[in-house]
Design an enzyme around this catalytic site. Structure first.
Site, PDB file in Angstrom:
ATOM      1  N   ARG A  64      10.484  -0.676  11.741  1.00  0.00           N
ATOM      2  CA  ARG A  64       8.815  -0.490  12.595  1.00  0.00           C
ATOM      3  C   ARG A  64       9.282  -1.578  13.720  1.00  0.00           C
ATOM      4  O   ARG A  64       9.188  -2.435  13.164  1.00  0.00           O
ATOM      5  CB  ARG A  64       7.888  -0.535  11.514  1.00  0.00           C
ATOM      6  CG  ARG A  64       7.726   0.241  11.112  1.00  0.00           C
ATOM      7  CD  ARG A  64       6.040   0.397  10.166  1.00  0.00           C
ATOM      8  NE  ARG A  64       5.564  -0.506  10.869  1.00  0.00           N
ATOM      9  CZ  ARG A  64       4.038  -0.379   9.994  1.00  0.00           C
ATOM     10  NH1 ARG A  64       3.729  -0.010   8.462  1.00  0.00           N
ATOM     11  NH2 ARG A  64       3.050  -1.477  10.000  1.00  0.00           N
ATOM     12  N   ARG A 114      -0.821  -9.317  12.232  1.00  0.00           N
ATOM     13  CA  ARG A 114      -1.947  -8.594  11.566  1.00  0.00           C
ATOM     14  C   ARG A 114      -1.798  -8.832  10.611  1.00  0.00           C
ATOM     15  O   ARG A 114      -3.407  -8.692   9.762  1.00  0.00           O
ATOM     16  CB  ARG A 114      -0.391  -7.135  11.417  1.00  0.00           C
ATOM     17  CG  ARG A 114      -0.123  -6.448  11.885  1.00  0.00           C
ATOM     18  CD  ARG A 114       1.550  -5.920  12.023  1.00  0.00           C
ATOM     19  NE  ARG A 114       1.883  -5.339  10.940  1.00  0.00           N
ATOM     20  CZ  ARG A 114       2.734  -5.314  10.258  1.00  0.00           C
ATOM     21  NH1 ARG A 114       3.812  -6.225  10.773  1.00  0.00           N
ATOM     22  NH2 ARG A 114       2.932  -4.132   8.987  1.00  0.00           N
ATOM     23  N   LYS A 154       1.222  -1.419  -0.180  1.00  0.00           N
ATOM     24  CA  LYS A 154      -0.030   0.131  -0.086  1.00  0.00           C
ATOM     25  C   LYS A 154       0.995   1.032  -0.411  1.00  0.00           C
ATOM     26  O   LYS A 154       0.920   2.220  -1.148  1.00  0.00           O
ATOM     27  CB  LYS A 154      -1.091   0.084   1.445  1.00  0.00           C
ATOM     28  CG  LYS A 154      -2.065  -1.283   1.108  1.00  0.00           C
ATOM     29  CD  LYS A 154      -2.815  -1.262   2.980  1.00  0.00           C
ATOM     30  CE  LYS A 154      -1.870  -1.492   3.852  1.00  0.00           C
ATOM     31  NZ  LYS A 154      -1.227  -2.625   3.766  1.00  0.00           N
ATOM     32  N   ARG A 197      11.446  -5.497   5.606  1.00  0.00           N
ATOM     33  CA  ARG A 197      11.698  -3.514   5.275  1.00  0.00           C
ATOM     34  C   ARG A 197      12.294  -2.997   6.211  1.00  0.00           C
ATOM     35  O   ARG A 197      12.564  -3.512   7.488  1.00  0.00           O
ATOM     36  CB  ARG A 197      10.092  -2.842   5.546  1.00  0.00           C
ATOM     37  CG  ARG A 197       9.301  -1.982   5.561  1.00  0.00           C
ATOM     38  CD  ARG A 197       7.569  -1.506   5.497  1.00  0.00           C
ATOM     39  NE  ARG A 197       7.999  -2.809   6.709  1.00  0.00           N
ATOM     40  CZ  ARG A 197       5.907  -2.129   6.210  1.00  0.00           C
ATOM     41  NH1 ARG A 197       5.270  -1.725   5.477  1.00  0.00           N
ATOM     42  NH2 ARG A 197       5.599  -3.279   7.144  1.00  0.00           N
ATOM     43  N   ARG A 220     -10.736   0.232   8.476  1.00  0.00           N
ATOM     44  CA  ARG A 220     -10.112  -1.270   8.298  1.00  0.00           C
ATOM     45  C   ARG A 220     -11.249  -2.366   9.028  1.00  0.00           C
ATOM     46  O   ARG A 220     -11.017  -3.183   9.725  1.00  0.00           O
ATOM     47  CB  ARG A 220      -9.093  -1.479   9.238  1.00  0.00           C
ATOM     48  CG  ARG A 220      -7.875  -1.473   7.556  1.00  0.00           C
ATOM     49  CD  ARG A 220      -6.899  -1.908   9.201  1.00  0.00           C
ATOM     50  NE  ARG A 220      -5.674  -0.861   8.360  1.00  0.00           N
ATOM     51  CZ  ARG A 220      -4.205  -1.198   7.945  1.00  0.00           C
ATOM     52  NH1 ARG A 220      -4.091  -2.602   8.246  1.00  0.00           N
ATOM     53  NH2 ARG A 220      -2.969  -0.044   8.130  1.00  0.00           N
TER      54      ARG A 220
HETATM   55  P1  AP5 Z   1       4.674  -1.584   1.848  1.00  0.00           P
HETATM   56  O1  AP5 Z   1       4.747  -0.612   1.071  1.00  0.00           O
HETATM   57  O2  AP5 Z   1       5.346  -0.679   3.389  1.00  0.00           O
HETATM   58  O3  AP5 Z   1       3.411  -2.421   2.818  1.00  0.00           O
HETATM   59  P2  AP5 Z   1       2.033  -1.366   3.137  1.00  0.00           P
HETATM   60  O4  AP5 Z   1       0.864  -2.387   2.595  1.00  0.00           O
HETATM   61  O5  AP5 Z   1       2.465  -0.088   3.120  1.00  0.00           O
HETATM   62  O6  AP5 Z   1       2.252  -2.671   4.756  1.00  0.00           O
HETATM   63  P3  AP5 Z   1       2.538  -2.108   6.184  1.00  0.00           P
HETATM   64  O7  AP5 Z   1       2.574  -2.897   6.786  1.00  0.00           O
HETATM   65  O8  AP5 Z   1       2.584  -0.662   6.653  1.00  0.00           O
HETATM   66  O9  AP5 Z   1       0.812  -1.670   6.689  1.00  0.00           O
HETATM   67  P4  AP5 Z   1      -0.152  -2.326   7.614  1.00  0.00           P
HETATM   68  O10 AP5 Z   1      -1.146  -2.719   7.378  1.00  0.00           O
HETATM   69  O11 AP5 Z   1       0.217  -3.515   8.024  1.00  0.00           O
HETATM   70  O12 AP5 Z   1       0.579  -1.665   8.958  1.00  0.00           O
HETATM   71  P5  AP5 Z   1       0.068   0.552   9.290  1.00  0.00           P
HETATM   72  O13 AP5 Z   1       1.217   1.296   8.723  1.00  0.00           O
HETATM   73  O14 AP5 Z   1      -1.395   0.638   7.610  1.00  0.00           O
HETATM   74  O15 AP5 Z   1       5.431  -2.750   1.460  1.00  0.00           O
HETATM   75  C1  AP5 Z   1       6.040  -3.708   2.492  1.00  0.00           C
HETATM   76  C2  AP5 Z   1       7.588  -3.893   2.167  1.00  0.00           C
HETATM   77  O16 AP5 Z   1       7.488  -4.309   0.450  1.00  0.00           O
HETATM   78  C3  AP5 Z   1       8.388  -3.134   1.976  1.00  0.00           C
HETATM   79  O17 AP5 Z   1       9.614  -3.533   2.546  1.00  0.00           O
HETATM   80  C4  AP5 Z   1       8.889  -2.519   0.597  1.00  0.00           C
HETATM   81  O18 AP5 Z   1       9.616  -2.303  -0.261  1.00  0.00           O
HETATM   82  C5  AP5 Z   1       8.504  -4.059   0.052  1.00  0.00           C
HETATM   83  N1  AP5 Z   1       7.435  -3.565  -1.101  1.00  0.00           N
HETATM   84  C6  AP5 Z   1       6.428  -3.586  -1.509  1.00  0.00           C
HETATM   85  N2  AP5 Z   1       5.824  -3.723  -2.765  1.00  0.00           N
HETATM   86  C7  AP5 Z   1       5.783  -5.010  -3.084  1.00  0.00           C
HETATM   87  C8  AP5 Z   1       6.771  -4.930  -5.090  1.00  0.00           C
HETATM   88  N3  AP5 Z   1       5.941  -5.558  -5.553  1.00  0.00           N
HETATM   89  N4  AP5 Z   1       7.517  -6.841  -4.878  1.00  0.00           N
HETATM   90  C9  AP5 Z   1       8.542  -6.330  -3.950  1.00  0.00           C
HETATM   91  N5  AP5 Z   1       8.657  -5.664  -2.493  1.00  0.00           N
HETATM   92  C10 AP5 Z   1       7.078  -5.020  -2.442  1.00  0.00           C
HETATM   93  O19 AP5 Z   1      -1.016  -0.124  10.175  1.00  0.00           O
HETATM   94  C11 AP5 Z   1      -0.571  -0.614  11.698  1.00  0.00           C
HETATM   95  C12 AP5 Z   1      -0.762  -1.134  12.680  1.00  0.00           C
HETATM   96  O20 AP5 Z   1      -1.673   0.401  13.173  1.00  0.00           O
HETATM   97  C13 AP5 Z   1      -2.177  -1.440  13.123  1.00  0.00           C
HETATM   98  O21 AP5 Z   1      -1.948  -3.504  12.794  1.00  0.00           O
HETATM   99  C14 AP5 Z   1      -3.306  -1.026  13.550  1.00  0.00           C
HETATM  100  O22 AP5 Z   1      -2.478  -2.014  14.996  1.00  0.00           O
HETATM  101  C15 AP5 Z   1      -2.496   0.297  13.588  1.00  0.00           C
HETATM  102  N6  AP5 Z   1      -4.005   0.722  12.574  1.00  0.00           N
HETATM  103  C16 AP5 Z   1      -3.795   1.139  11.037  1.00  0.00           C
HETATM  104  N7  AP5 Z   1      -4.653   1.438  10.197  1.00  0.00           N
HETATM  105  C17 AP5 Z   1      -5.899   1.224  11.398  1.00  0.00           C
HETATM  106  C18 AP5 Z   1      -7.107   1.785  11.378  1.00  0.00           C
HETATM  107  N8  AP5 Z   1      -7.510   1.923  10.062  1.00  0.00           N
HETATM  108  N9  AP5 Z   1      -7.849   1.609  12.459  1.00  0.00           N
HETATM  109  C19 AP5 Z   1      -7.285   0.743  13.416  1.00  0.00           C
HETATM  110  N10 AP5 Z   1      -6.085   0.479  13.762  1.00  0.00           N
HETATM  111  C20 AP5 Z   1      -5.070   0.649  12.616  1.00  0.00           C
END
Ligand code: AP5
Length: 222
Positions: A158, A169, A18, A129, A94
């Site tokens: 992270r 997650r 994402k 990552r 979510r």
């Molecule tokens: P990356 O682009 O960083 O992936 P991402 O989908 O953004 O992953 P996140 O881990 O940030 O998502 P998440 O949903 O777990 O975390 P969030 O911060 O939203 O890519 C990942 C890796 O892969 C990188 O190293 C990248 O280089 C590599 N990559 C990317 N694309 C690639 C490709 N095509 N090929 C190869 N490699 C690739 O949420 C964190 C926490 O916050 C949650 O657990 C929760 O506790 C809380 N939270 C967030 N949103 C909410 C909500 N709406 N409600 C309640 N709690 C929430």
């Protein structure tokens, strides 16, 4: 401008790409990127009461309670930059509760992108990552390595990026995604996220070009 600002949601499992796709989308389309995870990490870093509470849930890989996230995201969406540039909402909603709150606030996207990647690949992405604290850019030690030694030396990881936490997650995502999708059935587009990032982006870019075309046909020109 004659075209109406785009409003896009992007969803997918942890590490489905994402944030990576959002960087590319913002570069071309100039939308205001609003990541629920980034907003929460900013609260955690600021040490606010909400941040302290949020961190307990984030560390466990669970959703942060709606009392904290709903207002935070809706406030951010209503700021002038998001209204003027259009927005790209990443990792929100979510849960059915969050989607419902957006409905009540009258906030609807034009397009809902769901990135699809198999579980085992996600885990490999999470553990390698890294983030650049200076630019906010996302790296992967194997697939998107840092450009130079200086950046490599300052990369951080992270606190929730361990295999064990990533599995929780992922389970949280799987438990909620169907309910969220239910709200956006008419505008959902599934994108295969298990390809090199520029290939994934090429598909998303096509979707956005089509959407812009459609929107500009609907808005009468002045
Ligand atoms: P990356 O682009 O960083 O992936 P991402 O989908 O953004 O992953 P996140 O881990 O940030 O998502 P998440 O949903 O777990 O975390 P969030 O911060 O939203 O890519 C990942 C890796 O892969 C990188 O190293 C990248 O280089 C590599 N990559 C990317 N694309 C690639 C490709 N095509 N090929 C190869 N490699 C690739 O949420 C964190 C926490 O916050 C949650 O657990 C929760 O506790 C809380 N939270 C967030 N949103 C909410 C909500 N709406 N409600 C309640 N709690 C929430």
């Amino acid at each position: 401008a004659m075209t109406k600002p785009l409003r896009i949601m992007i969803a997918g499992a942890p590490a489905s790409g994402k944030g990576t796709q959002c960087e590319l989308i913002v570069e071309k389309y100039g939308l205001t990127h609003i990541s629920a995870g980034d907003l929460l990490r900013a609260e955690v870093a600021a040490g606010s009461e909400n941040g302290k509470l949020a961190k307990e849930y984030m560390t466990k890989g669970l959703l942060v309670p709606s009392e904290i996230v709903v207002k935070m995201v809706i406030d951010r969406l209503s700021q002038p930059d998001a209204q003027e540039n259009g927005w790209l909402l990443d990792g929100y909603p979510r849960s059915a509760e969050q989607a419902q709150a957006l409905e009540v606030a009258g906030i609807r996207p034009d397009l809902f992108i769901l990135l699809e990647v198999e579980d085992e690949i996600l885990i490999g992405r999470v553990v390698n990552r890294r983030m650049d604290p200076v630019t906010g850019k996302i790296y992967h030690l194997l697939y998107s390595p840092p450009e130079n030694e200086e950046i490599a030396a300052r990369l951080t990881q992270r606190f929730d990026d361990t295999e064990e936490k990533a599995r929780v997650r992922l389970a949280t995502h799987c438990a909620n995604v169907e309910a969220v999708i239910g709200f956006y059935k008419e505008i959902i587009q599934h994108v295969d996220g298990n390809r090199p990032k520029l290939e994934v982006y090429a598909d998303i870019d096509k979707l956005l070009i089509d959407l812009q075309k459609k929107e500009s046909e609907e808005v009468p020109s002045k």
